[in-house]
Design a protein around this motif. Structure first.
Motif, PDB file in Angstrom:
ATOM      1  N   ILE A  37     116.886  52.636  53.594  1.00  0.00           N
ATOM      2  CA  ILE A  37     118.101  51.850  53.404  1.00  0.00           C
ATOM      3  C   ILE A  37     118.327  50.962  54.615  1.00  0.00           C
ATOM      4  N   THR A  38     119.032  49.871  54.392  1.00  0.00           N
ATOM      5  CA  THR A  38     119.433  48.976  55.476  1.00  0.00           C
ATOM      6  C   THR A  38     120.947  48.950  55.551  1.00  0.00           C
ATOM      7  N   LEU A  39     121.471  49.325  56.702  1.00  0.00           N
ATOM      8  CA  LEU A  39     122.922  49.389  56.868  1.00  0.00           C
ATOM      9  C   LEU A  39     123.541  48.006  56.765  1.00  0.00           C
ATOM     10  N   THR A  40     124.748  47.978  56.241  1.00  0.00           N
ATOM     11  CA  THR A  40     125.539  46.759  56.194  1.00  0.00           C
ATOM     12  C   THR A  40     126.751  46.926  57.101  1.00  0.00           C
ATOM     13  N   SER A  41     127.603  45.938  57.125  1.00  0.00           N
ATOM     14  CA  SER A  41     128.784  46.010  57.982  1.00  0.00           C
ATOM     15  C   SER A  41     129.798  47.028  57.477  1.00  0.00           C
ATOM     16  N   GLU A  42     129.633  47.448  56.213  1.00  0.00           N
ATOM     17  CA  GLU A  42     130.565  48.432  55.655  1.00  0.00           C
ATOM     18  C   GLU A  42     129.988  49.828  55.868  1.00  0.00           C
ATOM     19  N   LEU A  43     130.463  50.494  56.909  1.00  0.00           N
ATOM     20  CA  LEU A  43     129.981  51.825  57.256  1.00  0.00           C
ATOM     21  C   LEU A  43     131.080  52.855  57.032  1.00  0.00           C
ATOM     22  N   PRO A  44     130.728  54.110  56.676  1.00  0.00           N
ATOM     23  CA  PRO A  44     129.349  54.580  56.514  1.00  0.00           C
ATOM     24  C   PRO A  44     128.729  54.115  55.195  1.00  0.00           C
ATOM     25  N   GLU A  45     127.397  54.068  55.177  1.00  0.00           N
ATOM     26  CA  GLU A  45     126.652  53.782  53.954  1.00  0.00           C
ATOM     27  C   GLU A  45     126.520  55.095  53.185  1.00  0.00           C
ATOM     28  N   VAL A  46     126.976  55.121  51.947  1.00  0.00           N
ATOM     29  CA  VAL A  46     126.982  56.357  51.144  1.00  0.00           C
ATOM     30  C   VAL A  46     125.915  56.265  50.055  1.00  0.00           C
ATOM     31  N   ILE A  47     125.080  57.306  49.969  1.00  0.00           N
ATOM     32  CA  ILE A  47     124.053  57.386  48.921  1.00  0.00           C
ATOM     33  C   ILE A  47     124.317  58.632  48.084  1.00  0.00           C
ATOM     34  N   GLU A  48     124.447  58.446  46.784  1.00  0.00           N
ATOM     35  CA  GLU A  48     124.616  59.579  45.889  1.00  0.00           C
ATOM     36  C   GLU A  48     123.300  60.361  45.801  1.00  0.00           C
ATOM     37  N   THR A  49     123.393  61.672  45.930  1.00  0.00           N
ATOM     38  CA  THR A  49     122.191  62.516  45.906  1.00  0.00           C
ATOM     39  C   THR A  49     121.441  62.379  44.595  1.00  0.00           C
TER      40      THR A  49
ATOM     41  N   ASN B   6     122.335  71.590  33.375  1.00  0.00           N
ATOM     42  CA  ASN B   6     122.978  70.762  34.394  1.00  0.00           C
ATOM     43  C   ASN B   6     123.231  71.565  35.672  1.00  0.00           C
ATOM     44  N   PRO B   7     122.177  71.901  36.411  1.00  0.00           N
ATOM     45  CA  PRO B   7     122.373  72.634  37.673  1.00  0.00           C
ATOM     46  C   PRO B   7     123.242  71.849  38.646  1.00  0.00           C
ATOM     47  N   ILE B   8     123.919  72.560  39.528  1.00  0.00           N
ATOM     48  CA  ILE B   8     124.783  71.941  40.527  1.00  0.00           C
ATOM     49  C   ILE B   8     123.944  71.474  41.716  1.00  0.00           C
ATOM     50  N   ILE B   9     124.149  70.216  42.118  1.00  0.00           N
ATOM     51  CA  ILE B   9     123.426  69.627  43.231  1.00  0.00           C
ATOM     52  C   ILE B   9     124.322  69.606  44.468  1.00  0.00           C
ATOM     53  N   SER B  10     123.748  69.981  45.595  1.00  0.00           N
ATOM     54  CA  SER B  10     124.500  69.966  46.854  1.00  0.00           C
ATOM     55  C   SER B  10     123.596  69.451  47.980  1.00  0.00           C
ATOM     56  N   PRO B  11     124.123  68.564  48.846  1.00  0.00           N
ATOM     57  CA  PRO B  11     125.440  67.935  48.757  1.00  0.00           C
ATOM     58  C   PRO B  11     125.474  66.874  47.658  1.00  0.00           C
ATOM     59  N   VAL B  12     126.673  66.447  47.308  1.00  0.00           N
ATOM     60  CA  VAL B  12     126.824  65.434  46.265  1.00  0.00           C
ATOM     61  C   VAL B  12     126.357  64.069  46.758  1.00  0.00           C
ATOM     62  N   SER B  13     126.536  63.818  48.068  1.00  0.00           N
ATOM     63  CA  SER B  13     126.142  62.524  48.632  1.00  0.00           C
ATOM     64  C   SER B  13     125.806  62.703  50.106  1.00  0.00           C
ATOM     65  N   PHE B  14     125.156  61.673  50.655  1.00  0.00           N
ATOM     66  CA  PHE B  14     124.860  61.622  52.084  1.00  0.00           C
ATOM     67  C   PHE B  14     125.497  60.359  52.666  1.00  0.00           C
ATOM     68  N   GLU B  15     125.978  60.469  53.919  1.00  0.00           N
ATOM     69  CA  GLU B  15     126.564  59.326  54.602  1.00  0.00           C
ATOM     70  C   GLU B  15     125.720  58.966  55.826  1.00  0.00           C
ATOM     71  N   PHE B  16     125.560  57.662  56.049  1.00  0.00           N
ATOM     72  CA  PHE B  16     124.737  57.195  57.156  1.00  0.00           C
ATOM     73  C   PHE B  16     125.499  56.145  57.964  1.00  0.00           C
ATOM     74  N   THR B  17     125.415  56.275  59.288  1.00  0.00           N
ATOM     75  CA  THR B  17     125.992  55.301  60.208  1.00  0.00           C
ATOM     76  C   THR B  17     124.900  54.891  61.199  1.00  0.00           C
ATOM     77  N   CYS B  18     125.288  54.138  62.209  1.00  0.00           N
ATOM     78  CA  CYS B  18     124.319  53.716  63.222  1.00  0.00           C
ATOM     79  C   CYS B  18     123.680  54.914  63.926  1.00  0.00           C
ATOM     80  N   ALA B  19     124.393  56.022  63.979  1.00  0.00           N
ATOM     81  CA  ALA B  19     123.864  57.219  64.649  1.00  0.00           C
ATOM     82  C   ALA B  19     122.646  57.788  63.929  1.00  0.00           C
ATOM     83  N   GLU B  20     122.494  57.461  62.647  1.00  0.00           N
ATOM     84  CA  GLU B  20     121.383  57.996  61.865  1.00  0.00           C
ATOM     85  C   GLU B  20     120.203  57.028  61.746  1.00  0.00           C
TER      86      GLU B  20
END
Length: 205
Positions: free
Chosen positions: A87-99, A113-127
């Motif tokens: 992924i490429t970060l944009t100015s809108e942080l954090p960048e959220v990706i649905e699992t 329909n098994p339960i998925i965890s986590p539901v999403s991941f968040e990414f900022t400049c630190a990642e």
């Protein structure tokens, strides 16, 4: 007696009379005919203990029976694939990706329909860089499966220079005046970095 019976990867299991038989003897028949009152089980039986009757009949048509408590178990976890992505970060942080966008081929023998965890991941400049992540799937029977994936985080380092629309300064007695970067800057940015700001004189006549 008691017997635990495990469902297969297709969500069913068959029981044979010999699985319930401990010992048998008859005065005239060497091998009496054996049968059971239930031989097929599926996901609807999962977690239940069912009493199954074993019936033995000899050549003279004499019969006898005994009962076994059969518990149906589901010990098969979900199956799925994890997919690496960039992924490429944009100015809108954090960048959220649905699992759900990172996995494919989800299936389970008893749970659609098994339960998925986590539901999403968040990414900022630190990642920024390569991130090793785990996804956990849990089915209705509590069985779990984990898969791993990599998310590579990049960012666009193109700077955005923002200046004030206008600036008025008053010349001193020598007809001179100096201004600072802070007087001109109006929020210039470089994503994931601290911008280096410089002033360059541009004469207009």
């Amino acid at each position: 007696s008691n017997l635990d019976l495990e469902l297969s990867s297709s969500g069913n299991v068959l029981l044979s009379p010999n699985e319930l038989l401990s010992s048998i003897g008859d005065n005239c028949t060497t091998s009496p005919a054996l049968s059971i009152d239930q031989s097929s089980f599926d996901c609807t039986d999962e977690g239940n203990t069912i009493q199954v009757e074993l019936i033995a009949v000899d050549d003279s048509n004499n019969s006898n029976s005994c009962n076994t408590n059969v518990t149906i178990l589901d010990n098969t976890g979900p199956e799925f694939n994890c997919n690496n992505t960039t992924i490429t970060l944009t100015s809108e942080l954090p960048e959220v990706i649905e699992t759900s966008t990172l996995i494919t081929g989800m299936s389970d023998n008893c749970d659609s329909n098994p339960i998925i965890s986590p539901v999403s991941f968040e990414f900022t400049c630190a990642e920024q860089g390569i991130n090793e992540l785990d996804v956990l799937a849990t089915d209705i029977s509590g069985n779990t499966t984990v898969c791993s994936l990599q998310v590579t985080v990049n960012y666009n380092d193109f700077p955005e220079a923002i200046c004030v629309s206008g600036l008025s300064v008053e010349l001193d007695d020598n007809g001179e005046e100096s201004i600072s970067v802070l007087q001109v800057d109006d929020g210039s940015t470089v994503l994931c970095e601290t911008p280096l700001l410089e002033l360059h004189k541009d004469n207009h006549y």
